[in-house]
Design a protein around this motif. Structure first.
Motif, short mmCIF file in Angstrom:
data_model
loop_
_atom_site.label_atom_id
_atom_site.label_comp_id
_atom_site.label_asym_id
_atom_site.label_seq_id
_atom_site.Cartn_x
_atom_site.Cartn_y
_atom_site.Cartn_z
N UNK A 283 -55.53 -10.26 3.53
CA UNK A 283 -55.20 -9.76 2.19
C UNK A 283 -56.32 -10.05 1.20
N UNK A 284 -57.07 -11.10 1.45
CA UNK A 284 -58.12 -11.53 0.52
C UNK A 284 -59.44 -11.64 1.28
N UNK A 285 -60.04 -10.49 1.63
CA UNK A 285 -61.24 -10.53 2.47
C UNK A 285 -62.43 -11.22 1.81
N UNK A 286 -62.39 -11.35 0.48
CA UNK A 286 -63.50 -11.98 -0.24
C UNK A 286 -63.59 -13.48 0.05
N UNK A 287 -62.43 -14.07 0.47
CA UNK A 287 -62.36 -15.53 0.65
C UNK A 287 -63.52 -16.04 1.51
N UNK A 288 -63.80 -15.33 2.61
CA UNK A 288 -64.82 -15.84 3.54
C UNK A 288 -66.18 -15.98 2.87
N UNK A 289 -66.45 -15.11 1.88
CA UNK A 289 -67.78 -15.11 1.25
C UNK A 289 -67.89 -16.10 0.11
N UNK A 290 -66.75 -16.54 -0.43
CA UNK A 290 -66.86 -17.45 -1.59
C UNK A 290 -66.46 -18.89 -1.23
N UNK A 291 -66.14 -19.11 0.04
CA UNK A 291 -65.82 -20.47 0.48
C UNK A 291 -67.04 -21.08 1.19
N UNK A 292 -67.03 -22.41 1.29
CA UNK A 292 -68.06 -23.09 2.07
C UNK A 292 -67.46 -24.38 2.62
N UNK A 293 -68.24 -25.07 3.45
CA UNK A 293 -67.67 -26.25 4.13
C UNK A 293 -67.40 -27.40 3.17
N UNK A 294 -68.18 -27.45 2.11
CA UNK A 294 -67.96 -28.50 1.09
C UNK A 294 -66.56 -28.33 0.49
N UNK A 295 -66.16 -27.08 0.22
CA UNK A 295 -64.83 -26.84 -0.36
C UNK A 295 -63.72 -27.27 0.61
N UNK A 296 -63.97 -27.07 1.90
CA UNK A 296 -62.96 -27.50 2.88
C UNK A 296 -62.78 -29.02 2.76
N UNK A 297 -63.89 -29.74 2.65
CA UNK A 297 -63.80 -31.20 2.54
C UNK A 297 -63.13 -31.62 1.22
N UNK A 298 -63.46 -30.89 0.15
CA UNK A 298 -62.86 -31.23 -1.16
C UNK A 298 -61.34 -31.03 -1.12
N UNK A 299 -60.92 -29.90 -0.56
CA UNK A 299 -59.46 -29.63 -0.47
C UNK A 299 -58.80 -30.70 0.40
N UNK A 300 -59.46 -31.06 1.49
CA UNK A 300 -58.88 -32.04 2.40
C UNK A 300 -58.63 -33.37 1.69
N UNK A 301 -59.55 -33.74 0.82
CA UNK A 301 -59.40 -35.00 0.11
C UNK A 301 -58.17 -34.95 -0.81
N UNK A 302 -57.96 -33.81 -1.47
CA UNK A 302 -56.78 -33.64 -2.35
C UNK A 302 -55.50 -33.63 -1.50
N UNK A 303 -55.55 -32.90 -0.39
CA UNK A 303 -54.35 -32.79 0.46
C UNK A 303 -53.93 -34.16 0.99
N UNK A 304 -54.92 -34.96 1.37
CA UNK A 304 -54.62 -36.30 1.91
C UNK A 304 -53.85 -37.11 0.87
#
Ligand SMILES: C[S@@+](CC[C@H](N)C(=O)[O-])C[C@H]1O[C@@H](n2cnc3c(N)ncnc32)[C@H](O)[C@@H]1O
Length: 384
Positions: A283-304
């Motif tokens: 539904x949101x094909x743009x996501x792949x182009x505006x995300x990066x691995x740093x954001x994955x780590x940042x979200x993980x820290x909040x989720x934890x």
């Protein structure tokens, strides 16, 4: 054609090429008809489109020119119903007079090599290398290609029937249908994964826009469902959902769940945590182009932190559903496995769902296998 929509898409792409990634991409994705289709074709095929433009340009064009070239190329390559002259003229008209010859020349070359460009295009061209590499390492080449192909398909439209909570594929939106709520099939399964308990109280920690709140409200008509949402704008949407479906037992709360007081108060908790939303790429094909691995780590820290905080609100023998619309390990298994190691008073319970969604102790939906968004969920029970 609407000049306003064209202007919006052009400005969004200009921002994108200026590395100004806007959080309202999601709103722009709801553009209607022609520009909506163009938007999807652009972000689903951006790798192939940029490669084609790169073949016929010596230097990387400025953001405004890239935006015009991308809009034109996407129509020439992927929208057969648009005449070539119309696609070229529109793109040329978007840039200043001194750049029009350049845009025209590049697009004419793309027309000349169209068949060749399309024949050489492979799925992984249309995903950033960091993500394609991750998936190849994790799933192997063949499965990774299948997953990428699935994420580049338009998703079916699913509707939740609020009377019986069944989810069915439907042809089109029916704005008149009062008993339907449009949401992904996997998403609708999440609130049901803890099984149907007899709880006294239910907490939905991250509730807007309210699809899962709606299901919890209907599943537990005798209970009060507290639905917490931090973002005021999104809270308004949550309130609308609650009102539209007459959910008298749902209490929306505009607050930060991290500030919520009280211990061991809830029997069922849903933590549908903020995440990178990589699983919603259909539904949101743009996501792949505006995300990066740093954001994955940042979200993980909040989720934890959110999982630790909300687990303290769970009553003994209560169940907490942790869910995210991504399947990246940092945001999913890593979070839950670490939590279980550090909190022996909890155990993972097998999610209540068909076996095709079970991976070990957890729920995982894979768009290449079940034609739904990519989701992960774990059901955690407080045993002491
Ligand atoms: C994945 S979305 C939830 C989708 C929702 N459960 C549904 O099914 O419609 C995550 C939501 O959590 C909200 N959120 C993020 N941090 C929060 C916090 N600390 N407290 C409450 N809500 C939060 C975000 O604003 C966002 O609306």
């Amino acid at each position: 054609m609407s000049d306003k929509m064209r202007g919006r898409l052009y400005s969004l792409l200009t921002d994108y090429y200026s590395k100004k990634y806007r959080e309202d991409y999601f709103q722009d994705a709801v553009m209607r008809r022609f520009y909506r289709k163009l938007y999807f074709e652009i972000f689903r095929n951006l790798g192939t489109i940029e490669k084609a433009i790169g073949r016929f340009t010596e230097f990387r064009p400025a953001p405004e020119q890239m935006a015009a070239l991308v809009m034109g190329s996407a129509q020439l390559l992927y929208m057969n119903d648009v005449p070539d002259y119309a696609a070229v003229n529109e793109s040329v008209s978007l840039v200043g007079k001194n750049k029009r010859g350049f845009i025209n020349a590049v697009l004419r070359k793309i027309i000349a090599k169209r068949e060749e460009i399309l024949a050489a295009s492979v799925e992984r061209d249309n995903f950033p290398a960091w993500l394609a590499d991750r998936w190849r390492k994790r799933y192997g080449n063949i499965s990774a290609e299948k997953i990428m192909a699935a994420y580049n398909q338009a998703p079916p439209l699913y509707a939740l029937n609020v009377e019986n909570l069944a989810v069915e594929e439907v042809e089109e939106y029916d704005e008149e249908a009062e008993n339907l709520y449009y949401m992904d099939k996997a998403s609708a399964m999440i609130p049901t994964l803890a099984g149907k308990l007899e709880p006294a109280s239910v907490l939905d920690c991250c509730a807007a826009p309210g699809g899962k709140t709606l299901i919890l409200g209907k599943m537990y008509p005798e209970s009060i469902v507290f639905a917490v949402e931090i973002n005021p704008k999104r809270f308004e949407v949550l309130e609308e959902t609650v009102e539209r479906f007459g959910l008298d037992n749902v209490q929306p709360v505009n607050n930060d769940i991290m500030k919520m007081e009280g211990d061991e108060a809830f029997d069922i908790i849903l933590l549908d945590a903020p995440c990178t939303a990589i699983g919603t790429m259909r539904k949101h094909p743009e996501i792949r182009w505006i995300r990066n691995e740093m954001q994955i780590r940042e979200k993980a820290s909040i989720q934890r932190k959110m999982l630790i905080k909300t687990s303290r609100l769970l009553a003994k023998h209560g169940r907490l559903i942790y869910s995210v619309c991504t399947t990246e390990p940092e945001e999913t298994t890593d979070i839950v496995n670490a939590f279980l190691t550090e909190n022996p008073g909890f155990r993972a319970v097998k999610p209540a769902c068909p076996d095709e969604f079970i991976r070990g102790d957890y729920f995982v939906s894979d768009p290449s296998k079940s034609n739904c968004d990519g989701f992960f969920a774990a059901v955690l029970e407080k045993i002491k």
